[in-house]
Design an enzyme around this catalytic site. Structure first.
Site, mmCIF file in Angstrom:
data_model
loop_
_atom_site.group_PDB
_atom_site.id
_atom_site.type_symbol
_atom_site.label_atom_id
_atom_site.label_comp_id
_atom_site.label_asym_id
_atom_site.label_seq_id
_atom_site.Cartn_x
_atom_site.Cartn_y
_atom_site.Cartn_z
ATOM 1 N N HIS A 129 0.838 -1.193 0.000
ATOM 2 C CA HIS A 129 0.000 0.000 0.000
ATOM 3 C C HIS A 129 0.878 1.250 0.000
ATOM 4 O O HIS A 129 2.095 1.175 0.171
ATOM 5 C CB HIS A 129 -0.929 0.028 1.221
ATOM 6 C CG HIS A 129 -2.096 -0.892 1.112
ATOM 7 N ND1 HIS A 129 -2.007 -2.237 1.359
ATOM 8 C CD2 HIS A 129 -3.394 -0.658 0.768
ATOM 9 C CE1 HIS A 129 -3.191 -2.797 1.186
ATOM 10 N NE2 HIS A 129 -4.036 -1.866 0.829
ATOM 11 N N LYS A 145 -0.713 4.665 4.641
ATOM 12 C CA LYS A 145 -1.658 3.736 5.242
ATOM 13 C C LYS A 145 -1.234 3.450 6.672
ATOM 14 O O LYS A 145 -0.074 3.115 6.941
ATOM 15 C CB LYS A 145 -1.740 2.438 4.439
ATOM 16 C CG LYS A 145 -2.811 1.486 4.974
ATOM 17 C CD LYS A 145 -3.070 0.345 4.011
ATOM 18 C CE LYS A 145 -4.089 -0.633 4.573
ATOM 19 N NZ LYS A 145 -5.394 0.028 4.854
#
Length: 243
Positions: free
Chosen positions: A139, A143
């Protein structure tokens, strides 16, 4: 129209959701945000400031806020769709009890991506045929949780298929979940990607899904909002409103 309050409506996913709800049967009547922004709807920076009625609470906020937000929404009689990860098992069970008491539904969606839902389904099917499996999820650096909620649910479902077993607690940036090794990468240039690697006797199988913009999550968000009345109590997973 169905009235929706969006928590975290100015984040990257929240902004995509608000834009995606335009010209649908859903009317965003307000946004809960940690800071003040300009918008054509009501903006609140605290739960106590909310002064409009709504039908659904869509939570795309942060792990630290999502539980209190959901408790508030259920107390106000709203249906609740949660796209924020980070709820503990104890919090989920508490929300389950509160949903029953309020006669409302809670849908927790680890990932609104249709490809992610299909990946989990395919991975569970493959798990019964391969002796070894590991998950790598990647990600964007901002995040907050690692491993991701999607990776955790994927691991739990694979483990349930395999009957569960002990696993090595060491991992590259994550954890062993019910005996399934999960590695979390945080790199610029990514939105969300997950791969499940299966290893067998002289053969391998790799399943991968990726999303390149938050717009990919809008169809799943719409499916969750449209299906929230059809579930019973608290349910986890977008697939519950797709079938």
């Amino acid at each position: 129209m169905t009235k929706v309050i969006v928590a975290g409506g100015f984040g990257k996913l929240g902004s995509a959701a608000v834009a995606g709800l335009a010209e649908t049967e859903f009317d965003v009547v307000g946004i809960l945000s940690g800071s003040v922004h300009d918008a054509d709807v009501a903006i609140w920076t605290g739960l106590s400031d909310i002064d409009v009625d709504a039908d659904i609470w869509l939570d795309l906020s942060t792990p630290s806020a999502v539980y209190d937000n959901a408790v508030f929404a259920l107390a106000r009689g709203l249906q609740v769709v949660i796209g924020t990860t980070g709820l503990t098992d104890a919090q989920i069970e508490d929300l389950r009890e509160r949903a029953v008491a309020a006669g409302r539904n809670v849908l927790i969606v680890p990932n609104f991506s249709l490809s992610a839902v299909l990946l989990m389904r395919f991975a569970v099917s493959a798990a019964q045929y391969f002796p070894e499996v590991e998950i790598v999820e990647t990600h964007h650096p901002a995040k907050l949780d690692a491993p991701s909620g999607t990776a955790k649910v994927t691991a739990q479902r694979i483990a349930a298929m395999r009957g569960g077993r002990d696993g090595d607690e060491q991992s590259a940036r994550g954890e062993a979940i019910d005996g399934v090794q999960v590695h979390a990468l945080r790199l610029p240039g990514y939105v969300a990607q997950q791969s499940v690697y299966f290893g067998g006797n002289d053969e391998q199988l790799t399943l991968t899904q990726s999303t390149t913009s938050r717009a990919a999550f809008v169809p799943g968000i719409l499916a969750a909002l449209r299906g929230i009345d059809e579930i019973d109590g608290l349910t986890i997973g977008l697939e519950s409103v797709l079938e």
